[in-house]
Design a protein around this motif. Structure first.
Motif, PDB file in Angstrom:
ATOM      1  N   MET A 129      16.281 105.540  60.718  1.00 42.50           N
ATOM      2  CA  MET A 129      16.247 104.149  60.269  1.00 42.50           C
ATOM      3  C   MET A 129      17.330 103.324  60.950  1.00 42.50           C
ATOM      4  O   MET A 129      17.075 102.194  61.382  1.00 42.50           O
ATOM      5  N   ALA A 130      18.522 103.873  61.058  1.00 36.66           N
ATOM      6  CA  ALA A 130      19.618 103.142  61.700  1.00 36.66           C
ATOM      7  C   ALA A 130      19.296 102.837  63.152  1.00 36.66           C
ATOM      8  O   ALA A 130      19.595 101.744  63.647  1.00 36.66           O
ATOM      9  N   ARG A 131      18.683 103.787  63.839  1.00 28.77           N
ATOM     10  CA  ARG A 131      18.280 103.547  65.230  1.00 28.77           C
ATOM     11  C   ARG A 131      17.195 102.484  65.309  1.00 28.77           C
ATOM     12  O   ARG A 131      17.192 101.651  66.216  1.00 28.77           O
ATOM     13  N   ALA A 132      16.266 102.510  64.391  1.00 31.42           N
ATOM     14  CA  ALA A 132      15.169 101.545  64.409  1.00 31.42           C
ATOM     15  C   ALA A 132      15.676 100.123  64.187  1.00 31.42           C
ATOM     16  O   ALA A 132      15.179  99.181  64.794  1.00 31.42           O
ATOM     17  N   ILE A 133      16.672  99.976  63.345  1.00 35.27           N
ATOM     18  CA  ILE A 133      17.239  98.658  63.050  1.00 35.27           C
ATOM     19  C   ILE A 133      18.120  98.173  64.188  1.00 35.27           C
ATOM     20  O   ILE A 133      18.160  96.997  64.496  1.00 35.27           O
ATOM     21  N   GLY A 134      18.835  99.096  64.821  1.00 36.34           N
ATOM     22  CA  GLY A 134      19.772  98.727  65.883  1.00 36.34           C
ATOM     23  C   GLY A 134      21.173  98.574  65.309  1.00 36.34           C
ATOM     24  O   GLY A 134      21.390  98.682  64.110  1.00 36.34           O
ATOM     25  N   GLU A 135      22.110  98.342  66.188  1.00 36.44           N
ATOM     26  CA  GLU A 135      23.508  98.236  65.767  1.00 36.44           C
ATOM     27  C   GLU A 135      23.703  97.014  64.886  1.00 36.44           C
ATOM     28  O   GLU A 135      23.044  96.009  65.051  1.00 36.44           O
ATOM     29  N   GLY A 136      24.640  97.133  63.970  1.00 38.04           N
ATOM     30  CA  GLY A 136      24.961  95.990  63.125  1.00 38.04           C
ATOM     31  C   GLY A 136      25.046  96.345  61.660  1.00 38.04           C
ATOM     32  O   GLY A 136      25.026  97.522  61.278  1.00 38.04           O
ATOM     33  N   GLY A 137      25.140  95.326  60.849  1.00 45.25           N
ATOM     34  CA  GLY A 137      25.407  95.446  59.424  1.00 45.25           C
ATOM     35  C   GLY A 137      24.576  96.444  58.652  1.00 45.25           C
ATOM     36  O   GLY A 137      25.099  97.390  58.077  1.00 45.25           O
ATOM     37  N   LEU A 138      23.273  96.221  58.567  1.00 42.52           N
ATOM     38  CA  LEU A 138      22.426  97.100  57.773  1.00 42.52           C
ATOM     39  C   LEU A 138      22.399  98.517  58.336  1.00 42.52           C
ATOM     40  O   LEU A 138      22.465  99.494  57.590  1.00 42.52           O
ATOM     41  N   SER A 139      22.342  98.631  59.626  1.00 43.38           N
ATOM     42  CA  SER A 139      22.337  99.943  60.269  1.00 43.38           C
ATOM     43  C   SER A 139      23.626 100.712  59.953  1.00 43.38           C
ATOM     44  O   SER A 139      23.584 101.890  59.596  1.00 43.38           O
ATOM     45  N   ASP A 140      24.751 100.029  60.084  1.00 48.02           N
ATOM     46  CA  ASP A 140      26.046 100.645  59.760  1.00 48.02           C
ATOM     47  C   ASP A 140      26.097 101.058  58.286  1.00 48.02           C
ATOM     48  O   ASP A 140      26.614 102.117  57.943  1.00 48.02           O
ATOM     49  N   GLU A 141      25.561 100.197  57.429  1.00 50.71           N
ATOM     50  CA  GLU A 141      25.555 100.488  55.996  1.00 50.71           C
ATOM     51  C   GLU A 141      24.731 101.740  55.692  1.00 50.71           C
ATOM     52  O   GLU A 141      25.145 102.598  54.900  1.00 50.71           O
ATOM     53  N   ILE A 142      23.578 101.859  56.316  1.00 51.79           N
ATOM     54  CA  ILE A 142      22.735 103.039  56.094  1.00 51.79           C
ATOM     55  C   ILE A 142      23.483 104.305  56.492  1.00 51.79           C
ATOM     56  O   ILE A 142      23.490 105.295  55.753  1.00 51.79           O
ATOM     57  N   LEU A 143      24.130 104.271  57.655  1.00 52.73           N
ATOM     58  CA  LEU A 143      24.884 105.448  58.100  1.00 52.73           C
ATOM     59  C   LEU A 143      26.031 105.772  57.151  1.00 52.73           C
ATOM     60  O   LEU A 143      26.184 106.918  56.715  1.00 52.73           O
ATOM     61  N   SER A 144      26.836 104.788  56.819  1.00 46.07           N
ATOM     62  CA  SER A 144      28.037 105.062  56.015  1.00 46.07           C
ATOM     63  C   SER A 144      27.705 105.408  54.571  1.00 46.07           C
ATOM     64  O   SER A 144      28.308 106.317  53.994  1.00 46.07           O
ATOM     65  N   GLU A 145      26.748 104.726  53.972  1.00 44.96           N
ATOM     66  CA  GLU A 145      26.407 105.019  52.578  1.00 44.96           C
ATOM     67  C   GLU A 145      25.719 106.366  52.441  1.00 44.96           C
ATOM     68  O   GLU A 145      25.952 107.098  51.473  1.00 44.96           O
ATOM     69  N   THR A 146      24.886 106.723  53.398  1.00 48.75           N
ATOM     70  CA  THR A 146      24.249 108.046  53.357  1.00 48.75           C
ATOM     71  C   THR A 146      25.288 109.126  53.533  1.00 48.75           C
ATOM     72  O   THR A 146      25.269 110.145  52.825  1.00 48.75           O
ATOM     73  N   ALA A 147      26.234 108.916  54.454  1.00 46.90           N
ATOM     74  CA  ALA A 147      27.311 109.900  54.659  1.00 46.90           C
ATOM     75  C   ALA A 147      28.119 110.078  53.391  1.00 46.90           C
ATOM     76  O   ALA A 147      28.425 111.202  52.978  1.00 46.90           O
ATOM     77  N   THR A 148      28.474 108.979  52.753  1.00 48.48           N
ATOM     78  CA  THR A 148      29.259 109.058  51.511  1.00 48.48           C
ATOM     79  C   THR A 148      28.486 109.806  50.429  1.00 48.48           C
ATOM     80  O   THR A 148      29.044 110.684  49.766  1.00 48.48           O
ATOM     81  N   ALA A 149      27.221 109.482  50.265  1.00 45.55           N
ATOM     82  CA  ALA A 149      26.409 110.139  49.235  1.00 45.55           C
ATOM     83  C   ALA A 149      26.281 111.638  49.508  1.00 45.55           C
ATOM     84  O   ALA A 149      26.375 112.456  48.581  1.00 45.55           O
ATOM     85  N   LEU A 150      26.088 112.018  50.756  1.00 44.34           N
ATOM     86  CA  LEU A 150      25.961 113.447  51.086  1.00 44.34           C
ATOM     87  C   LEU A 150      27.260 114.192  50.835  1.00 44.34           C
ATOM     88  O   LEU A 150      27.247 115.340  50.374  1.00 44.34           O
ATOM     89  N   LYS A 151      28.376 113.570  51.099  1.00 45.79           N
ATOM     90  CA  LYS A 151      29.660 114.223  50.866  1.00 45.79           C
ATOM     91  C   LYS A 151      29.961 114.359  49.387  1.00 45.79           C
ATOM     92  O   LYS A 151      30.759 115.209  48.991  1.00 45.79           O
ATOM     93  N   GLU A 152      29.339 113.527  48.575  1.00 48.11           N
ATOM     94  CA  GLU A 152      29.549 113.589  47.128  1.00 48.11           C
ATOM     95  C   GLU A 152      28.647 114.618  46.440  1.00 48.11           C
ATOM     96  O   GLU A 152      28.826 114.893  45.260  1.00 48.11           O
TER      97      GLU A 152
END
Length: 153
Positions: A129-152
């Motif tokens: 999804m992040a690749r499909a959206i491209g660089e920027g706000g929503l893409s960054d959010e998807i990466l960081s929020e998914t990473a945080t959730a997986l680490k939790e």
């Protein structure tokens, strides 16, 4: 073939068909992509899982699909591939699931497998999804929020 400086005859000495070439290329790409993940898993346990998550869901991985995980990059194409190629993809998924299940063992094997399926699906889906959206706000959010959730988990 012309761009590669080869003739059709040279091609068919190595591969019997286009599908055989695609299968060999996919197997190679899957093996290359898994090398980084396997190396990161060497730390063991939670630290390894966090390293894998951070690397997989990084802006650099998003920006360079040509050097990244073939599981995420080829999923849609593999669904239309021949049996050999789909089988190679399935074997790679199985290897990742076994690796991930071993990093955060719980109380039972079924729970470990379930958690591994969730982690792998979240990694691949978030990156796609992040690749499909491209660089920027929503893409960054998807990466960081998914990473945080997986680490939790």
């Amino acid at each position: 073939m012309r761009e590669a400086g080869l003739t059709h005859g040279g091609f068919y000495r190595h591969f019997e068909s286009r599908d055989e070439l695609v299968g060999a290329a996919v197997e190679h790409a899957l093996a290359q992509g898994s090398a980084r993940t396997v190396a990161a898993s060497g730390q063991g346990g939670r630290r390894a899982l966090e390293a894998i998550v951070d690397d997989y869901l990084s802006p650099a991985h998003r920006a360079h699909p040509e050097a990244g995980c073939a599981v995420a990059g080829l999923a849609e194409d593999i669904s239309r591939a021949d049996d050999r190629t789909r089988s190679a993809y399935g074997r790679q998924i199985e290897q990742y699931l076994e690796l991930l299940a071993g990093l955060t063992p719980g109380t039972d094997a079924a729970g470990d497998r379930r958690r591994a399926c969730l982690v792998l699906s979240a990694l691949v889906g978030a990156l796609a999804m992040a690749r499909a959206i491209g660089e920027g706000g929503l893409s960054d959010e998807i990466l960081s929020e998914t990473a945080t959730a997986l680490k939790e988990l």
